[in-house]
Design an enzyme around this catalytic site. Structure first.
Site, PDB file in Angstrom:
ATOM      1  N   THR A 254       0.560  23.029   2.069  1.00  0.00           N
ATOM      2  CA  THR A 254      -0.226  22.462   0.971  1.00  0.00           C
ATOM      3  C   THR A 254      -0.450  23.481  -0.133  1.00  0.00           C
TER       4      THR A 254
ATOM      5  N   GLY B 178      -5.207  26.851   7.490  1.00  0.00           N
ATOM      6  CA  GLY B 178      -6.206  27.430   8.381  1.00  0.00           C
ATOM      7  C   GLY B 178      -5.752  28.787   8.870  1.00  0.00           C
TER       8      GLY B 178
ATOM      9  N   GLU C  71      -3.477  16.838   7.740  1.00  0.00           N
ATOM     10  CA  GLU C  71      -2.311  16.338   8.472  1.00  0.00           C
ATOM     11  C   GLU C  71      -1.913  14.951   7.991  1.00  0.00           C
TER      12      GLU C  71
HETATM   13  C1  LIG Z   1      -7.970  30.796  24.698  1.00  0.00           C
HETATM   14  C2  LIG Z   1      -7.449  30.905  23.325  1.00  0.00           C
HETATM   15  C3  LIG Z   1      -7.309  29.572  22.645  1.00  0.00           C
HETATM   16  C4  LIG Z   1      -6.558  29.681  21.341  1.00  0.00           C
HETATM   17  C5  LIG Z   1      -6.788  28.540  20.408  1.00  0.00           C
HETATM   18  C6  LIG Z   1      -6.963  27.234  21.115  1.00  0.00           C
HETATM   19  C7  LIG Z   1      -5.796  26.291  20.865  1.00  0.00           C
HETATM   20  C8  LIG Z   1      -5.631  25.308  21.968  1.00  0.00           C
HETATM   21  C9  LIG Z   1      -4.273  24.660  21.959  1.00  0.00           C
HETATM   22  C10 LIG Z   1      -3.924  24.031  20.598  1.00  0.00           C
HETATM   23  C11 LIG Z   1      -3.868  22.510  20.657  1.00  0.00           C
HETATM   24  C12 LIG Z   1      -4.136  21.922  19.292  1.00  0.00           C
HETATM   25  C13 LIG Z   1      -3.625  20.503  19.181  1.00  0.00           C
HETATM   26  C14 LIG Z   1      -3.618  20.002  17.768  1.00  0.00           C
HETATM   27  C15 LIG Z   1      -4.959  20.106  17.103  1.00  0.00           C
HETATM   28  C16 LIG Z   1      -4.759  20.227  15.637  1.00  0.00           C
HETATM   29  C17 LIG Z   1      -6.008  20.527  14.885  1.00  0.00           C
HETATM   30  C18 LIG Z   1      -5.755  20.265  13.398  1.00  0.00           C
HETATM   31  C19 LIG Z   1      -6.423  21.245  12.480  1.00  0.00           C
HETATM   32  C20 LIG Z   1      -6.033  21.019  11.022  1.00  0.00           C
HETATM   33  C21 LIG Z   1      -4.514  20.913  10.784  1.00  0.00           C
HETATM   34  C22 LIG Z   1      -4.166  20.512   9.360  1.00  0.00           C
HETATM   35  C23 LIG Z   1      -2.768  20.965   9.007  1.00  0.00           C
HETATM   36  C24 LIG Z   1      -2.264  20.324   7.756  1.00  0.00           C
HETATM   37  O1  LIG Z   1      -2.937  19.599   7.078  1.00  0.00           O
HETATM   38  S1  LIG Z   1      -0.631  20.697   7.447  1.00  0.00           S
HETATM   39  C25 LIG Z   1      -0.245  19.755   5.985  1.00  0.00           C
HETATM   40  C26 LIG Z   1      -0.181  18.266   6.278  1.00  0.00           C
HETATM   41  N1  LIG Z   1       0.417  17.594   5.155  1.00  0.00           N
HETATM   42  C27 LIG Z   1       0.916  16.347   5.233  1.00  0.00           C
HETATM   43  O2  LIG Z   1       0.799  15.672   6.228  1.00  0.00           O
HETATM   44  C28 LIG Z   1       1.641  15.864   4.002  1.00  0.00           C
HETATM   45  C29 LIG Z   1       1.739  14.355   3.979  1.00  0.00           C
HETATM   46  N2  LIG Z   1       2.862  13.943   3.141  1.00  0.00           N
HETATM   47  C30 LIG Z   1       4.067  13.636   3.715  1.00  0.00           C
HETATM   48  O3  LIG Z   1       4.276  13.703   4.901  1.00  0.00           O
HETATM   49  C31 LIG Z   1       5.159  13.173   2.775  1.00  0.00           C
HETATM   50  O4  LIG Z   1       4.929  13.658   1.486  1.00  0.00           O
HETATM   51  C32 LIG Z   1       5.253  11.622   2.715  1.00  0.00           C
HETATM   52  C33 LIG Z   1       5.724  11.128   4.034  1.00  0.00           C
HETATM   53  C34 LIG Z   1       3.921  11.020   2.360  1.00  0.00           C
HETATM   54  C35 LIG Z   1       6.238  11.230   1.620  1.00  0.00           C
HETATM   55  O5  LIG Z   1       7.364  12.030   1.813  1.00  0.00           O
HETATM   56  P1  LIG Z   1       8.692  11.668   0.979  1.00  0.00           P
HETATM   57  O6  LIG Z   1       8.311  11.406  -0.417  1.00  0.00           O
HETATM   58  O7  LIG Z   1       9.698  12.721   1.237  1.00  0.00           O
HETATM   59  O8  LIG Z   1       9.186  10.404   1.756  1.00  0.00           O
HETATM   60  P2  LIG Z   1       9.183   8.895   1.334  1.00  0.00           P
HETATM   61  O9  LIG Z   1       9.990   8.745   0.073  1.00  0.00           O
HETATM   62  O10 LIG Z   1       7.821   8.313   1.370  1.00  0.00           O
HETATM   63  O11 LIG Z   1      10.011   8.340   2.569  1.00  0.00           O
HETATM   64  C36 LIG Z   1      11.365   8.748   2.712  1.00  0.00           C
HETATM   65  C37 LIG Z   1      11.780   8.430   4.135  1.00  0.00           C
HETATM   66  O12 LIG Z   1      11.336   9.468   4.980  1.00  0.00           O
HETATM   67  C38 LIG Z   1      10.626   8.918   6.070  1.00  0.00           C
HETATM   68  N3  LIG Z   1       9.626   9.869   6.503  1.00  0.00           N
HETATM   69  C39 LIG Z   1       8.603  10.360   5.782  1.00  0.00           C
HETATM   70  N4  LIG Z   1       7.883  11.215   6.536  1.00  0.00           N
HETATM   71  C40 LIG Z   1       8.472  11.267   7.754  1.00  0.00           C
HETATM   72  C41 LIG Z   1       8.195  11.973   8.959  1.00  0.00           C
HETATM   73  N5  LIG Z   1       7.110  12.788   9.091  1.00  0.00           N
HETATM   74  N6  LIG Z   1       9.008  11.786  10.022  1.00  0.00           N
HETATM   75  C42 LIG Z   1      10.063  10.941   9.897  1.00  0.00           C
HETATM   76  N7  LIG Z   1      10.394  10.226   8.795  1.00  0.00           N
HETATM   77  C43 LIG Z   1       9.587  10.398   7.732  1.00  0.00           C
HETATM   78  C44 LIG Z   1       9.990   7.665   5.516  1.00  0.00           C
HETATM   79  O13 LIG Z   1       9.617   6.785   6.546  1.00  0.00           O
HETATM   80  C45 LIG Z   1      11.129   7.159   4.671  1.00  0.00           C
HETATM   81  O14 LIG Z   1      12.059   6.536   5.512  1.00  0.00           O
HETATM   82  P3  LIG Z   1      12.805   5.192   4.999  1.00  0.00           P
HETATM   83  O15 LIG Z   1      13.760   4.885   6.096  1.00  0.00           O
HETATM   84  O16 LIG Z   1      13.433   5.573   3.694  1.00  0.00           O
HETATM   85  O17 LIG Z   1      11.713   4.165   4.824  1.00  0.00           O
HETATM   86  C1  LIG Z   2      -9.975  21.163   6.995  1.00  0.00           C
HETATM   87  C2  LIG Z   2      -8.581  21.156   6.405  1.00  0.00           C
HETATM   88  C3  LIG Z   2      -7.586  21.925   6.998  1.00  0.00           C
HETATM   89  C4  LIG Z   2      -6.313  21.946   6.427  1.00  0.00           C
HETATM   90  N1  LIG Z   2      -5.359  22.751   7.008  1.00  0.00           N
HETATM   91  C5  LIG Z   2      -4.131  22.822   6.415  1.00  0.00           C
HETATM   92  C6  LIG Z   2      -3.129  23.702   6.952  1.00  0.00           C
HETATM   93  O1  LIG Z   2      -3.353  24.403   7.946  1.00  0.00           O
HETATM   94  N2  LIG Z   2      -1.921  23.768   6.336  1.00  0.00           N
HETATM   95  C7  LIG Z   2      -1.630  23.008   5.216  1.00  0.00           C
HETATM   96  O2  LIG Z   2      -0.510  23.100   4.693  1.00  0.00           O
HETATM   97  N3  LIG Z   2      -2.560  22.149   4.692  1.00  0.00           N
HETATM   98  C8  LIG Z   2      -3.786  22.063   5.259  1.00  0.00           C
HETATM   99  N4  LIG Z   2      -4.736  21.214   4.737  1.00  0.00           N
HETATM  100  C9  LIG Z   2      -4.429  20.445   3.519  1.00  0.00           C
HETATM  101  C10 LIG Z   2      -4.230  18.968   3.820  1.00  0.00           C
HETATM  102  O3  LIG Z   2      -3.043  18.792   4.528  1.00  0.00           O
HETATM  103  C11 LIG Z   2      -4.205  18.193   2.500  1.00  0.00           C
HETATM  104  O4  LIG Z   2      -5.489  18.300   1.942  1.00  0.00           O
HETATM  105  C12 LIG Z   2      -3.851  16.739   2.743  1.00  0.00           C
HETATM  106  O5  LIG Z   2      -2.487  16.655   3.047  1.00  0.00           O
HETATM  107  C13 LIG Z   2      -4.185  15.835   1.542  1.00  0.00           C
HETATM  108  O6  LIG Z   2      -3.483  16.255   0.393  1.00  0.00           O
HETATM  109  P1  LIG Z   2      -4.300  16.541  -0.962  1.00  0.00           P
HETATM  110  O7  LIG Z   2      -5.439  17.403  -0.635  1.00  0.00           O
HETATM  111  O8  LIG Z   2      -3.318  16.974  -1.993  1.00  0.00           O
HETATM  112  O9  LIG Z   2      -4.914  15.144  -1.391  1.00  0.00           O
HETATM  113  P2  LIG Z   2      -4.233  14.043  -2.473  1.00  0.00           P
HETATM  114  O10 LIG Z   2      -2.932  13.691  -1.976  1.00  0.00           O
HETATM  115  O11 LIG Z   2      -4.352  14.741  -3.810  1.00  0.00           O
HETATM  116  O12 LIG Z   2      -5.264  12.878  -2.294  1.00  0.00           O
HETATM  117  C14 LIG Z   2      -6.240  12.585  -3.278  1.00  0.00           C
HETATM  118  C15 LIG Z   2      -6.377  11.074  -3.363  1.00  0.00           C
HETATM  119  O13 LIG Z   2      -5.147  10.529  -3.864  1.00  0.00           O
HETATM  120  C16 LIG Z   2      -4.722   9.452  -3.031  1.00  0.00           C
HETATM  121  N5  LIG Z   2      -3.267   9.382  -2.991  1.00  0.00           N
HETATM  122  C17 LIG Z   2      -2.404  10.421  -2.975  1.00  0.00           C
HETATM  123  N6  LIG Z   2      -1.136   9.983  -2.891  1.00  0.00           N
HETATM  124  C18 LIG Z   2      -1.190   8.627  -2.871  1.00  0.00           C
HETATM  125  C19 LIG Z   2      -0.212   7.592  -2.791  1.00  0.00           C
HETATM  126  N7  LIG Z   2       1.108   7.853  -2.734  1.00  0.00           N
HETATM  127  N8  LIG Z   2      -0.652   6.304  -2.763  1.00  0.00           N
HETATM  128  C20 LIG Z   2      -1.970   6.023  -2.821  1.00  0.00           C
HETATM  129  N9  LIG Z   2      -2.943   6.957  -2.914  1.00  0.00           N
HETATM  130  C21 LIG Z   2      -2.562   8.240  -2.932  1.00  0.00           C
HETATM  131  C22 LIG Z   2      -5.253   9.818  -1.660  1.00  0.00           C
HETATM  132  O14 LIG Z   2      -5.390   8.640  -0.859  1.00  0.00           O
HETATM  133  C23 LIG Z   2      -6.612  10.412  -2.000  1.00  0.00           C
HETATM  134  O15 LIG Z   2      -7.565   9.362  -2.113  1.00  0.00           O
HETATM  135  C24 LIG Z   2      -6.025  21.169   5.276  1.00  0.00           C
HETATM  136  C25 LIG Z   2      -7.024  20.388   4.697  1.00  0.00           C
HETATM  137  C26 LIG Z   2      -8.301  20.370   5.254  1.00  0.00           C
HETATM  138  C27 LIG Z   2      -9.384  19.526   4.618  1.00  0.00           C
END
Ligand SMILES: CCCCCCCCCCCCCCCCCCCCCCCC(=O)SCCNC(=O)CCNC(=O)[C@H](O)C(C)(C)COP(=O)(O)OP(=O)(O)OC[C@H]1O[C@@H](n2cnc3c(N)ncnc32)[C@H](O)[C@@H]1OP(=O)(O)O
Ligand SMILES: Cc1cc2nc3c(=O)[nH]c(=O)nc-3n(C[C@H](O)[C@H](O)[C@H](O)COP(=O)(O)OP(=O)(O)OC[C@H]3O[C@@H](n4cnc5c(N)ncnc54)[C@H](O)[C@@H]3O)c2cc1C
Length: 627
Positions: free
Chosen positions: A97, A136, A380
């Site tokens: 991000t 994070g 996520e």
């Molecule tokens: C003792 C010591 C202990 C140590 C520590 C303890 C640990 C213990 C163990 C750990 C266990 C933990 C378990 C997990 C817990 C987790 C805690 C979480 C904490 C916070 C984590 C936060 C991290 C983040 O936020 S990371 C950033 C996340 N960001 C996103 O998710 C971004 C979202 N956006 C997107 O994914 C894309 O932009 C999308 C999909 C919205 C659009 O992408 P794009 O424009 O490229 O695609 P489209 O044009 O919409 O679609 C094209 C095509 O692709 C297909 N597609 C899209 N995405 C996917 C996909 N993910 N997989 C497969 N296919 C995908 C889509 O369906 C389309 O297909 P068509 O066939 O064309 O329809």
């Molecule tokens: C506690 C926390 C931990 C995180 N940890 C990580 C990490 O470890 N690594 C990492 O990479 N990221 C991390 N992130 C970032 C997180 O993945 C992003 O904040 C998340 O993916 C949302 O993206 P954004 O913030 O750009 O929101 P935006 O996408 O800007 O969303 C803003 C608004 O726009 C709307 N919107 C956006 N796109 C569309 C669409 N296509 N259609 C309709 N509405 C739309 C959304 O619904 C929302 O209401 C973390 C965030 C938080 C809060």
């Protein structure tokens, strides 16, 4: 029982103290809890970890960075980085991000340009919006990042790729040249986590640091694709699958434990004026707040187990080169993460509010849980974006259902059997098979309704992308309906196949019916609009829910006790096992830093003039203050 792992009173700590305490505990736990030879804590250790996870840091390192090395690295790269990461000899995070983009990954602006002469990639954030923001563990802890950046070779863009980038010196922990990194400041929750910012300017990394399982760059700059590029999104699918158990089911179970135990202890008001004050849990209104959330814990747990199994089976297939299940898994994981985080976060707030004033105290342990669960709706994959991803798949399947028999989670879209509901009594509507059919029919109609609306718009000349945008709310509802039918269906199947005592199975069946009926009663507009239920049957559905509240009331405390949280894990004056709420609250409050002295020096300093003037007036020496 290890005093080093006993919780400190986190609410009375500063953010920096909480950051340090979480680091101390995590690294201590790592040394003591986990067998050195591997990363798979088993038995009581895993149970403890899963329940204590909120107190650990390095969750991104453990839950995202390490799995990404496995998913995106070649065997050589895994052999190099996995052992270092597993033993915490390097600390990593997942840096995707940016300040300007989080949801729309094709808009990410960090660039990795291949320098053929030196066989290196030059990493740059060309402008402020390209700065990595949020990851994070990145602000002060991580010394490596798995950086997601646009690969550029000879001016041509190849999309987002993963790069291993060291950002801090392994001896001094100082940022390396070209690296500006720090903490992004206070947030709504995750106080102990150093979510960070990262600005990279002309940072050079070896060619070998491009994680090359799915694609590689040869020394001469030739780009080779090696697999389904959508696997580049695979880490997000895995985290969405895993976070349901850890960040939704577990915290909601804690919140329900606290609220139900407190409601059994808290006496307030009368039901029968001639009797004594009642425990608030005797109020049906209180049961209606709490028990559907308890049911959600179980149903989300059962559905998450099924999703984890599906992801595991899919991962085995991917290893054989078969990625055919990816679209279904992406849609389901995106939809489940969005809908269950929405329900879980809302449910945690409902049960917090049900604890009245003491639910607003940090001493209850509930604000911590509520605020942390709110983040699950954003990270996520922001929930709306995820629901639309799920809906995109459903609309495609609904089209396909007109000619093919569908399988998997969307099979009901090609079920054209008579699905009308014949329920005549509220008991009929407590039947699992009836509840499953109702949810399938509602989901099918919701998907078809959204699809039909868009088709009609396109027929009338509206561009497809505008029709999609204008029908987004219907598409989101279709995604929610799909997930609800999946959760109800998988839970009914799971419970029916569970080998357990008849009494336990009865309770689980009642909880499943309560979850389904609460969902029907909360969305009865859909069920009537789509002809799933008549208005009279909606009344029966409400009766059926109220009847289940009455049946489950006697077992409410026993059910939450079965979650088996220790007082130390719960950290709650309201939810402690002994029920001594008032003594614990008073003891907790007395420990507040504000109460270190009887007279708070600063408040006395500012109040002093007014206090003295007030004394003079009271003792007849001074004139009435102009105030
Ligand atoms: C003792 C010591 C202990 C140590 C520590 C303890 C640990 C213990 C163990 C750990 C266990 C933990 C378990 C997990 C817990 C987790 C805690 C979480 C904490 C916070 C984590 C936060 C991290 C983040 O936020 S990371 C950033 C996340 N960001 C996103 O998710 C971004 C979202 N956006 C997107 O994914 C894309 O932009 C999308 C999909 C919205 C659009 O992408 P794009 O424009 O490229 O695609 P489209 O044009 O919409 O679609 C094209 C095509 O692709 C297909 N597609 C899209 N995405 C996917 C996909 N993910 N997989 C497969 N296919 C995908 C889509 O369906 C389309 O297909 P068509 O066939 O064309 O329809
Ligand atoms: C506690 C926390 C931990 C995180 N940890 C990580 C990490 O470890 N690594 C990492 O990479 N990221 C991390 N992130 C970032 C997180 O993945 C992003 O904040 C998340 O993916 C949302 O993206 P954004 O913030 O750009 O929101 P935006 O996408 O800007 O969303 C803003 C608004 O726009 C709307 N919107 C956006 N796109 C569309 C669409 N296509 N259609 C309709 N509405 C739309 C959304 O619904 C929302 O209401 C973390 C965030 C938080 C809060």
């Amino acid at each position: 029982n290890d005093t080093s792992m006993q919780h400190r009173n986190l609410n009375h700590m500063t953010r920096e103290e909480r950051f340090s305490e979480a680091m101390r505990r995590t690294l201590y736990a790592l040394k003591v809890l986990l067998p050195r030879e591997g990363w798979t804590p088993v038995g009581p250790e895993m149970k403890y970890l899963a329940r204590a996870i909120k107190e650990f840091t390095f969750i991104i390192h453990a839950g995202v960075f390490i799995p990404c090395i496995m998913s995106y690295g070649t065997n050589e790269q895994i052999a190099k980085w996995f052992p270092l990461a597993a033993d915490f000899r390097i600390i990593g995070t997942y840096a995707q991000t940016e300040l300007g983009h989080g949801s729309f990954l094709r808009g990410l602006e960090t660039i990795a340009t291949y320098d053929r002469a030196n066989q290196e990639f030059i990493i740059n954030c060309p402008k402020i919006t390209a700065m990595k923001w949020w990851p994070g563990d990145m602000g002060k802890s991580a010394n490596h990042v798995l950086l997601m950046a646009e690969l550029v070779i000879d001016g041509k863009k190849y999309g987002m790729h993963g790069f291993m980038v060291q950002i801090r010196d392994l001896t001094t922990h100082e940022p390396l040249p070209g690296v500006t990194v720090g903490d992004i400041g206070a947030k709504l929750s995750f106080e102990s986590v150093d979510n960070g910012f990262l600005y990279l300017q002309n940072v050079r990394i070896p060619r070998e640091n491009l994680l090359s399982k799915l694609s590689e760059v040869h020394p001469d700059g030739t780009y080779i694709k090696k697999g389904n590029q959508r696997l580049m999104y695979g880490s997000m699918v895995r985290v969405r699958v895993n976070l349901i158990a850890h960040e939704i089911v577990m915290p909601l179970a804690k919140a329900c434990t606290i609220a139900v135990r407190y409601s059994a202890v808290r006496r307030q008001g009368l039901i029968n004026p001639s009797k004594e004050e009642v425990p608030v849990l005797d109020y049906v209104a209180q049961q209606h707040k709490l028990l559907p959330q308890v049911a959600t814990v179980f149903m989300a747990h059962f559905a998450a187990k099924q999703l984890v199994k599906m992801h595991h089976d899919y991962s085995l297939e991917v290893e054989k080169g078969n990625t055919s299940q990816l679209p279904e898994l992406h849609a389901l994981s995106a939809g489940m993460k969005a809908c269950l985080s929405e329900q879980g976060a809302a449910g945690a707030e409902i049960v917090r509010r049900a604890c009245g004033g003491h639910g607003y105290s940090c001493g209850s342990g509930l604000p911590f849980i509520v605020n942390r669960m709110l983040a699950t709706c954003t990270y996520e994959g922001e929930n709306t974006v995820m629901q639309l991803q799920c809906a995109r798949y459903l609309i495609k399947c609904a089209d396909q259902a007109k000619k093919d028999k569908l399988t998997g989670s969307v099979w009901y879209l090609s079920d054209f059997s008579n699905m009308s509901c014949t329920a005549q009594t509220f008991g009929d509507l407590q039947e699992p098979s009836v509840l499953v059919k109702l949810h399938e029919r509602r989901a099918k109609c919701a998907v078809q309704h959204a699809g039909k609306k868009m088709q009609n718009m396109v027929k009338n000349g509206t561009p497809a992308h505008d029709a999609w945008n204008m029908m987004a709310t219907l598409l989101i509802n279709a995604a929610r309906a799909h997930i609800m039918q999946y959760v109800v269906g998988t839970s009914v199947t799971y419970i029916s196949e569970l080998s357990c005592s008849a009494s336990l199975k009865k309770i689980l069946t009642q909880l499943c019916a309560l979850y389904a009926l609460h969902n029907i009663n909360s969305n009865c507009g859909d069920f009537v609009k789509f002809g799933c239920l008549t208005s009279a049957q909606c009344d029966l559905a409400q009766e059926a829910e109220f009847n289940l509240l009455k049946q489950l009331r006697p077992d409410a405390v026993g059910i939450v006790d079965s979650f088996d949280f220790t007082d130390d894990i719960l950290q709650s004056c309201l939810g402690a096992y002994d029920g001594n709420v008032y003594e614990r609250l008073f003891e907790w409050a007395k420990q507040a830093p504000m109460n270190k002295t009887e007279v708070h020096q600063d408040s006395y300093q500012y109040l002093q003039p007014y206090l003295h003037e007030g004394r003079d007036v009271l003792e007849g020496r001074g004139r009435n203050s102009k105030l």
